[in-house]
Motif scaffolding. Structure first.
Motif, PDB file in Angstrom:
ATOM      1  N   LEU A  39      10.253 -54.028  -4.123  1.00 15.26           N
ATOM      2  CA  LEU A  39       9.169 -53.056  -4.248  1.00 15.26           C
ATOM      3  C   LEU A  39       7.813 -53.752  -4.194  1.00 15.26           C
ATOM      4  O   LEU A  39       6.869 -53.256  -3.566  1.00 15.26           O
ATOM      5  CB  LEU A  39       9.310 -52.283  -5.565  1.00 15.26           C
ATOM      6  CG  LEU A  39      10.436 -51.248  -5.623  1.00 15.26           C
ATOM      7  CD1 LEU A  39      10.520 -50.644  -7.023  1.00 15.26           C
ATOM      8  CD2 LEU A  39      10.224 -50.157  -4.578  1.00 15.26           C
ATOM      9  N   LEU A  40       7.720 -54.893  -4.836  1.00 12.71           N
ATOM     10  CA  LEU A  40       6.475 -55.648  -4.813  1.00 12.71           C
ATOM     11  C   LEU A  40       6.159 -56.160  -3.412  1.00 12.71           C
ATOM     12  O   LEU A  40       5.000 -56.196  -2.998  1.00 12.71           O
ATOM     13  CB  LEU A  40       6.570 -56.822  -5.789  1.00 12.71           C
ATOM     14  CG  LEU A  40       5.258 -57.476  -6.239  1.00 12.71           C
ATOM     15  CD1 LEU A  40       4.324 -56.442  -6.856  1.00 12.71           C
ATOM     16  CD2 LEU A  40       5.544 -58.593  -7.230  1.00 12.71           C
ATOM     17  N   SER A  41       7.204 -56.538  -2.681  1.00 14.51           N
ATOM     18  CA  SER A  41       6.991 -57.022  -1.318  1.00 14.51           C
ATOM     19  C   SER A  41       6.508 -55.907  -0.387  1.00 14.51           C
ATOM     20  O   SER A  41       5.846 -56.177   0.620  1.00 14.51           O
ATOM     21  CB  SER A  41       8.284 -57.634  -0.768  1.00 14.51           C
ATOM     22  OG  SER A  41       9.291 -56.644  -0.626  1.00 14.51           O
ATOM     23  N   LEU A  42       6.853 -54.661  -0.708  1.00 18.20           N
ATOM     24  CA  LEU A  42       6.362 -53.536   0.092  1.00 18.20           C
ATOM     25  C   LEU A  42       4.879 -53.295  -0.154  1.00 18.20           C
ATOM     26  O   LEU A  42       4.156 -52.853   0.748  1.00 18.20           O
ATOM     27  CB  LEU A  42       7.152 -52.267  -0.252  1.00 18.20           C
ATOM     28  CG  LEU A  42       8.625 -52.249   0.149  1.00 18.20           C
ATOM     29  CD1 LEU A  42       9.290 -50.975  -0.347  1.00 18.20           C
ATOM     30  CD2 LEU A  42       8.783 -52.375   1.657  1.00 18.20           C
ATOM     31  N   TYR A  43       4.422 -53.579  -1.361  1.00 16.05           N
ATOM     32  CA  TYR A  43       3.029 -53.330  -1.718  1.00 16.05           C
ATOM     33  C   TYR A  43       2.102 -54.436  -1.227  1.00 16.05           C
ATOM     34  O   TYR A  43       0.971 -54.167  -0.809  1.00 16.05           O
ATOM     35  CB  TYR A  43       2.923 -53.174  -3.237  1.00 16.05           C
ATOM     36  CG  TYR A  43       1.508 -53.044  -3.739  1.00 16.05           C
ATOM     37  CD1 TYR A  43       0.809 -51.847  -3.588  1.00 16.05           C
ATOM     38  CD2 TYR A  43       0.875 -54.112  -4.373  1.00 16.05           C
ATOM     39  CE1 TYR A  43      -0.493 -51.731  -4.057  1.00 16.05           C
ATOM     40  CE2 TYR A  43      -0.417 -53.995  -4.841  1.00 16.05           C
ATOM     41  CZ  TYR A  43      -1.096 -52.804  -4.673  1.00 16.05           C
ATOM     42  OH  TYR A  43      -2.378 -52.674  -5.130  1.00 16.05           O
ATOM     43  N   LEU A  44       2.574 -55.683  -1.255  1.00 17.95           N
ATOM     44  CA  LEU A  44       1.732 -56.819  -0.900  1.00 17.95           C
ATOM     45  C   LEU A  44       1.824 -57.121   0.592  1.00 17.95           C
ATOM     46  O   LEU A  44       2.857 -56.878   1.226  1.00 17.95           O
ATOM     47  CB  LEU A  44       2.158 -58.055  -1.696  1.00 17.95           C
ATOM     48  CG  LEU A  44       2.006 -57.948  -3.213  1.00 17.95           C
ATOM     49  CD1 LEU A  44       2.588 -59.175  -3.883  1.00 17.95           C
ATOM     50  CD2 LEU A  44       0.544 -57.770  -3.602  1.00 17.95           C
ATOM     51  N   LYS A  48       6.115 -62.154   7.650  1.00 16.82           N
ATOM     52  CA  LYS A  48       7.520 -61.989   7.997  1.00 16.82           C
ATOM     53  C   LYS A  48       8.362 -63.126   7.431  1.00 16.82           C
ATOM     54  O   LYS A  48       9.470 -62.901   6.909  1.00 16.82           O
ATOM     55  CB  LYS A  48       7.667 -61.934   9.520  1.00 16.82           C
ATOM     56  CG  LYS A  48       9.102 -61.741   9.998  1.00 16.82           C
ATOM     57  CD  LYS A  48       9.162 -61.677  11.515  1.00 16.82           C
ATOM     58  CE  LYS A  48      10.596 -61.504  11.999  1.00 16.82           C
ATOM     59  NZ  LYS A  48      10.663 -61.455  13.490  1.00 16.82           N
ATOM     60  N   ALA A  49       7.849 -64.335   7.510  1.00 11.89           N
ATOM     61  CA  ALA A  49       8.590 -65.490   6.993  1.00 11.89           C
ATOM     62  C   ALA A  49       8.781 -65.385   5.480  1.00 11.89           C
ATOM     63  O   ALA A  49       9.856 -65.704   4.953  1.00 11.89           O
ATOM     64  CB  ALA A  49       7.855 -66.782   7.339  1.00 11.89           C
ATOM     65  N   GLU A  50       7.763 -64.938   4.757  1.00 12.22           N
ATOM     66  CA  GLU A  50       7.878 -64.806   3.304  1.00 12.22           C
ATOM     67  C   GLU A  50       8.903 -63.750   2.920  1.00 12.22           C
ATOM     68  O   GLU A  50       9.678 -63.938   1.968  1.00 12.22           O
ATOM     69  CB  GLU A  50       6.505 -64.467   2.713  1.00 12.22           C
ATOM     70  CG  GLU A  50       5.511 -65.625   2.784  1.00 12.22           C
ATOM     71  CD  GLU A  50       4.118 -65.205   2.412  1.00 12.22           C
ATOM     72  OE1 GLU A  50       3.332 -66.070   1.955  1.00 12.22           O
ATOM     73  OE2 GLU A  50       3.776 -64.015   2.572  1.00 12.22           O
ATOM     74  N   VAL A  51       8.923 -62.637   3.652  1.00  9.96           N
ATOM     75  CA  VAL A  51       9.909 -61.591   3.366  1.00  9.96           C
ATOM     76  C   VAL A  51      11.322 -62.096   3.626  1.00  9.96           C
ATOM     77  O   VAL A  51      12.249 -61.844   2.846  1.00  9.96           O
ATOM     78  CB  VAL A  51       9.617 -60.333   4.212  1.00  9.96           C
ATOM     79  CG1 VAL A  51      10.728 -59.298   4.040  1.00  9.96           C
ATOM     80  CG2 VAL A  51       8.280 -59.730   3.815  1.00  9.96           C
ATOM     81  N   LEU A  52      11.510 -62.821   4.721  1.00 11.04           N
ATOM     82  CA  LEU A  52      12.831 -63.377   5.021  1.00 11.04           C
ATOM     83  C   LEU A  52      13.277 -64.373   3.958  1.00 11.04           C
ATOM     84  O   LEU A  52      14.449 -64.402   3.567  1.00 11.04           O
ATOM     85  CB  LEU A  52      12.815 -64.045   6.400  1.00 11.04           C
ATOM     86  CG  LEU A  52      12.697 -63.110   7.609  1.00 11.04           C
ATOM     87  CD1 LEU A  52      12.593 -63.908   8.893  1.00 11.04           C
ATOM     88  CD2 LEU A  52      13.900 -62.175   7.672  1.00 11.04           C
ATOM     89  N   ILE A  53      12.356 -65.185   3.482  1.00 11.13           N
ATOM     90  CA  ILE A  53      12.692 -66.140   2.413  1.00 11.13           C
ATOM     91  C   ILE A  53      13.127 -65.404   1.156  1.00 11.13           C
ATOM     92  O   ILE A  53      14.101 -65.791   0.486  1.00 11.13           O
ATOM     93  CB  ILE A  53      11.481 -67.053   2.126  1.00 11.13           C
ATOM     94  CG1 ILE A  53      11.232 -67.997   3.312  1.00 11.13           C
ATOM     95  CG2 ILE A  53      11.712 -67.859   0.850  1.00 11.13           C
ATOM     96  CD1 ILE A  53       9.976 -68.819   3.189  1.00 11.13           C
TER      97      ILE A  53
END
Length: 229
Positions: A39-44, A48-53
Motif C-alpha cells: 500500500l505504501l509503494s502505491l502511494y510513493l 520500477k527497480a525499487e518495486v521489483l526489489i
C-alpha cells in the motif's frame, strides 16, 4: 486430463498457503507487513527497480516461512517425542526465516527512507553522524558477530561466556542513538531505558555473564563502527 491435474495442483498450492496463513502466527504478521508495504509503494513514487526489489524481498520471506512450516509438519509427523536432531531442524528452519525477515527490514528502510525521510527529525540536525544505511549495516554486523561468538564459546564448552543476543543488539542500538543524537536529554533517557532492560534481564537470568558480555559487545561495536564510518 492434464488441465484438471494442473488446476488441482494450483488448488493444492493454495491450500498450503491457506493452511500456513491460518495456523502460523508469523505468517499472518508477514502478510500484514507485506500489505502495508505494498500500500505504501502505491502511494510513493517508487521506481520500477525499487518495486521489483520489494516484491522479491516479500516473496523471499513468505517462501522461507512456507519452508519452515513444511519442515515442522514433517518432523511432527515423524515423531512426537523430543529429539535433538528434530530441534536442530526446526531451529535451523526458523533461523532462515529470521535472516530473511531481517534482510526485508533492511531493504524496506533503504527503499522508503529517501521518500519518507522518517529519521530526519530536528534532533538529528547538525549531528556528527546523521542516520543512514550504515546504521543498518552496523546492527547487522553486531548480530552476526554476536552469533559467531555464541557459537565459538558454545563449541569450546564455555556456555557462561556466550553473549546475550538481546542485550547485545539493544546496547548497540542504544549506543548508536547516543552517538548520532549528541543530545544530553536523549542520552540520559536512552541510558535509563538501557539500564532498565539490563536490570530486568539480570533479574530473570540465572547466568549473569551473558547479559553483561552482550551489553559490552554491543557498545564496543557501536563505538568502533561509528569511528570507522
Amino acid at each position: 486430463m492434464w488441465l484438471s491435474k494442473l488446476l488441482a495442483s494450483f488448488r493444492f498450492a493454495l491450500e498450503g498457503l491457506k493452511y500456513t496463513l491460518v495456523s502460523q502466527r508469523n505468517m499472518r504478521i508477514h502478510f500484514l507487513a507485506a500489505l502495508a508495504v505494498l500500500l505504501l509503494s502505491l502511494y510513493l513514487p517508487l521506481t520500477k527497480a525499487e518495486v521489483l526489489i520489494l516484491f522479491v524481498t516479500i516473496l523471499l520471506v513468505i517462501v522461507a516461512e512456507l519452508i519452515n512450516t513444511a519442515v515442522e509438519a514433517v518432523i511432527d509427523m515423524v515423531t512426537e517425542e523430543f529429539h535433538p536432531l528434530a530441534k536442530v531442524a526446526k531451529d535451523v528452519a526458523a533461523g532462515a526465516v529470521l535472516l530473511c525477515s531481517g534482510m526485508a527490514v533492511v531493504v524496506g528502510v533503504s527503499v522508503f527512507y529517501p521518500y519518507l525521510d522518517l529519521l530526519s527529525f530536528h534532533t538529528f540536525e547538525g549531528a556528527p553522524y546523521p542516520p543512514n544505511i550504515g546504521l543498518a549495516a552496523l546492527i547487522a554486523f553486531n548480530f552476526f558477530l554476536t552469533l559467531l561468538m555464541k557459537s565459538l564459546f558454545h563449541r569450546i564448552g564455555r556456555y557462561d561466556w556466550e553473549p546475550s543476543m538481546t542485550t547485545s543488539l539493544a546496547s548497540c542500538i542504544a549506543a548508536s542513538l547516543v552517538i548520532m543524537v549528541g543530545n544530553l536529554l536523549v542520552t540520559l533517557l536512552v541510558i535509563l531505558l538501557t539500564a532498565l532492560l539490563l536490570g530486568t534481564r539480570l533479574r530473570i537470568k540465572t547466568r549473569k555473564n551473558p547479559v553483561i558480555l552482550g551489553a559490552i559487545l554491543g557498545v564496543l561495536v557501536a563505538v568502533i563502527g561509528f569511528q570507522l564510518m
